[in-house]
Design an enzyme around this catalytic site. Structure first.
Site, mmCIF file in Angstrom:
data_model
loop_
_atom_site.group_PDB
_atom_site.id
_atom_site.type_symbol
_atom_site.label_atom_id
_atom_site.label_comp_id
_atom_site.label_asym_id
_atom_site.label_seq_id
_atom_site.Cartn_x
_atom_site.Cartn_y
_atom_site.Cartn_z
ATOM 1 N N ASN A 69 0.752 -1.483 -0.209
ATOM 2 C CA ASN A 69 0.494 0.230 -0.170
ATOM 3 C C ASN A 69 0.934 1.205 -0.404
ATOM 4 O OD1 ASN A 69 1.072 -0.056 2.738
ATOM 5 N ND2 ASN A 69 -0.960 0.623 3.089
ATOM 6 N N CYS B 234 2.075 3.259 2.516
ATOM 7 C CA CYS B 234 2.722 3.633 3.107
ATOM 8 C C CYS B 234 3.510 2.416 3.546
ATOM 9 C CB CYS B 234 2.267 5.003 3.795
ATOM 10 S SG CYS B 234 1.109 6.229 3.699
ATOM 11 N N GLU C 79 3.354 -0.530 4.321
ATOM 12 C CA GLU C 79 3.209 -0.873 5.811
ATOM 13 C C GLU C 79 2.504 -1.974 5.466
ATOM 14 O OE1 GLU C 79 1.829 1.729 5.615
ATOM 15 O OE2 GLU C 79 -0.218 1.686 6.363
HETATM 16 N N1 UDP Z 1 -3.763 6.920 2.458
HETATM 17 C C1 UDP Z 1 -4.664 7.489 1.557
HETATM 18 N N2 UDP Z 1 -4.126 8.785 1.411
HETATM 19 C C2 UDP Z 1 -3.964 9.633 2.755
HETATM 20 C C3 UDP Z 1 -3.142 8.591 4.194
HETATM 21 C C4 UDP Z 1 -3.012 7.275 4.086
HETATM 22 O O1 UDP Z 1 -4.467 6.636 0.728
HETATM 23 O O2 UDP Z 1 -3.756 10.542 2.803
HETATM 24 C C5 UDP Z 1 -3.731 5.063 2.290
HETATM 25 C C6 UDP Z 1 -2.745 3.922 3.003
HETATM 26 O O3 UDP Z 1 -2.427 3.417 2.120
HETATM 27 C C7 UDP Z 1 -1.924 4.530 3.630
HETATM 28 C C8 UDP Z 1 -3.107 3.923 5.067
HETATM 29 O O4 UDP Z 1 -3.681 4.618 4.398
HETATM 30 O O5 UDP Z 1 -1.317 3.596 4.283
HETATM 31 C C9 UDP Z 1 -2.771 4.499 6.460
HETATM 32 O O6 UDP Z 1 -2.284 5.650 6.760
HETATM 33 P P1 UDP Z 1 -2.709 6.220 8.382
HETATM 34 O O7 UDP Z 1 -2.611 5.363 8.956
HETATM 35 O O8 UDP Z 1 -1.919 7.322 8.348
HETATM 36 O O9 UDP Z 1 -3.893 6.630 8.091
HETATM 37 P P2 UDP Z 1 -5.451 7.459 9.447
HETATM 38 O O10 UDP Z 1 -6.103 5.997 8.994
HETATM 39 O O11 UDP Z 1 -4.619 7.588 10.220
HETATM 40 O O12 UDP Z 1 -5.851 8.424 8.241
#
Ligand code: UDP
Length: 571
Positions: A277, A279, A281
């Site tokens: 994905n 980021c 992970e």
């Molecule tokens: N992601 C995305 N756009 C964004 C931020 C995150 O598509 O602007 C997706 C991406 O797959 C990333 C995952 O959400 O690896 C998790 O990111 P994060 O934990 O920062 O998301 P949160 O749930 O805090 O918004």
């Protein structure tokens, strides 16, 4: 067991100071005229009710479970990834953050993937791609009698489409592009983001195998192979390539590195993983998706003790929540539904690790921090696995269990743990993101176009308890760290160490400690001070590989536009 809060953690509200603004702008339901039509409490109830509907399908008590899910979220103990909060119970209903799409070497393959990407971005998901199957630049194209323009040129098309779609959505679509180290266009790819503003909606990762790492170490060459013909196109120095990757990462923060054999050796299912994905992970097979959620560790530590019972209850309930999400999710494509429900991957992780350490009196820069990382994640992983096993007995195992390398009679989910960055949900919960150290004791951050300034609440409390003067607090507010501040006891300096003061090797050791007990990957950025060198970056790559990480990302302060700045005015 019902989760209960930790033993007297720092008293503070369940949600962070920026949660109201962030929720109002991006998360809360809106009516037809576009006005906000729910409160944060109502949002948690909406999500809880929608997700708990799955319980009814298995003969459970949906409304009782909904109440437990709501308390879990509203209490700031656990939050699912943003799309679940944004979309549950609404017409879109797409709840996952992570997707991987295949890109085949044909016009239909490439533009089919582009269309699929658009649908996923519209629904709030992020997409990862391997471009390794595309023929290199200059390779013949039979249909036109012309030559191919190569993977990087097609990435530009995906980037432009992402840019257009993001105008309409609540969440910016993000992408990961992976290219194998032995693709003939690898050097173009490594340098692709050096021109400012190019491929802004992509993170880049070079996929490296064990054999290629060994070649780099022993000064041997690497064959670049044309994926269309399977023939060797060129031979280059493996170490030279790694040097180029490190130099680009030093200059721009991209690319990162993915250790492909590590990822596949740990993967329990048939098929080869080529991408993650955005980021990094969450490694996934083509067309798989995964929904993530994170336990707020800072809520389970207080007065030097960990509330292990509370943590176990929360982890178990969170696994149930994530499995329920799979039941009620509206998948953006039929193919994604099919692939995802074969393995039922979910990813429980953590946020607030740095603040947990502070509550325990442990410096992020210490050996004890690595020990606590292992202990906490081992504990969560065991609870998560066991809960998935119980769900497997209750609801049936994931369809590919028999074909997997997992040695269990019942198991609901092929993977259960992933450490997400928690970029947004940690702001909602008001804690430090993921497993990162405190970025600063005070920092300014761009939040939806507005500058916000914050002082860490744990530092504020400690400064008051220990009677630190106003002058000192003003210094910290201005520069963001205790560096050079006079009259600060050493133990406080150690406890409130910030990201760039933590040695790079320690960042990697913490990442590796979490990875040891995480099924999927670990999101971590090794923050480097501006004066770090390319050699430092190369050493970080090597250490990450040696310690068993699945990938590694570095970021040198100031090397590109950034959201976070130290202190009130930036460094
Ligand atoms: N992601 C995305 N756009 C964004 C931020 C995150 O598509 O602007 C997706 C991406 O797959 C990333 C995952 O959400 O690896 C998790 O990111 P994060 O934990 O920062 O998301 P949160 O749930 O805090 O918004």
């Amino acid at each position: 067991p019902h989760p209960r809060p930790g033993k007297e953690p720092t008293p503070r509200p369940a949600l962070g100071p920026f949660a109201p603004e962030l929720l109002r702008k991006r998360y809360l339901r809106r009516d037809v005229s576009g006005d906000v039509a729910e409160t944060a409490e109502e949002m948690f109830s909406r999500v809880a009710r929608t997700v708990a509907r799955a319980e009814g399908r298995f003969g459970g008590d949906a409304s009782a479970m909904a109440a437990r899910f709501r308390d879990l979220m509203a209490g700031g103990l656990f939050l699912p990834n943003s799309p679940t909060l944004m979309n549950a119970g609404l017409s879109l209903g797409q709840l996952s953050a992570c997707f991987v799409l295949p890109v085949e070497d044909s016009m239909d393959g490439i533009f089919g993937a582009l269309k699929e990407m658009a649908k996923i971005h519209q629904s709030g998901g992020g997409t990862g791609f391997s471009f390794s199957r595309l023929r290199p630049k200059g390779d013949p194209v039979r249909a036109t009698g012309g030559v191919a323009s190569g993977p990087v040129s097609f990435m530009e098309v995906f980037d432009a489409a992402t840019e257009v779609i993001k105008q309409g959505g609540r969440r910016r679509g993000a992408n990961m592009a992976v290219l194998r180290a032995d693709h003939p266009d690898i050097l173009d790819f490594v340098r692709a983001k050096e021109r400012a503003g190019r491929l802004q909606n992509f993170n880049l990762s070079v996929g490296i195998t064990d054999d290629q790492m060994r070649r780099a170490r022993s000064g041997r060459k690497l064959d670049l192979i044309n994926p269309r013909t399977g023939q060797v196109a060129e031979k280059i120095e493996a170490a030279g390539l790694l040097q180029e990757v490190a130099a680009s990462a030093w200059r721009r923060g991209d690319p990162g590195v993915l250790f492909l054999d590590r990822i596949n050796d740990a993967h329990p299912l048939p098929g080869t993983i080529e991408a993650t994905n955005p980021c990094g992970e969450q490694p996934l097979l083509p067309y798989e998706s995964c929904n993530l959620g994170s336990v707020n560790l800072s809520r389970f530590a207080g007065r030097g003790e960990v509330d292990w019972d509370g943590l176990e209850g929360t982890a178990r309930l969170a696994i149930r929540f994530l499995d329920d999400v799979l039941e009620v999710n509206r998948f953006p494509l039929r193919r994604i539904r099919e692939e995802t429900l074969k393995s039922r991957k979910i990813g429980l992780g953590v946020m607030g690790f740095a603040e947990m350490l502070i509550e325990l009196g442990i410096s992020y820069a210490s050996k004890e921090a690595v020990g606590m990382a292992e202990e906490a994640m081992k504990f969560i992983a065991a609870a998560a696995r066991d809960e998935s096993r119980l769900l497997g007995e209750e609801r049936g195992s994931f369809p590919l269990l028999e074909e997997s390398s997992l040695d269990w009679d019942a198991m609901r989910n092929a993977t259960v743990t992933t450490i997400a960055p928690t970029g947004s949900i940690s702001l909602i919960a008001g804690t430090s993101p993921g497993i990162e150290p405190l970025f600063g004791l005070s920092y300014s951050r761009d939040l939806l176009g507005e500058e916000m300034v914050a002082m860490n609440p744990l530092f504020e409390r400690m400064a008051k308890d220990r009677g630190l003067g106003d002058g000192l607090i003003r210094t910290v507010a201005a520069q963001g760290t205790l560096d050079g501040a006079e009259g600060v006891p050493d133990d406080l300096k150690e406890l409130f160490v910030t990201a760039m003061e933590v040695a790079p090797a320690q960042h990697v050791k913490i990442q590796a400690a979490f990875q040891r007990f995480t099924d999927n990957g670990v999101s971590k950025t090794v923050n480097l001070p501006p004066e770090a060198t390319v050699e430092n970056v190369l050493n970080i790559f090597a250490l990450a590989y040696d310690l068993g990480c699945k990938g590694i990302t570095v970021y040198r302060y100031g090397s590109r536009d950034q959201l976070l700045h130290l202190g009130e005015g930036g460094r």
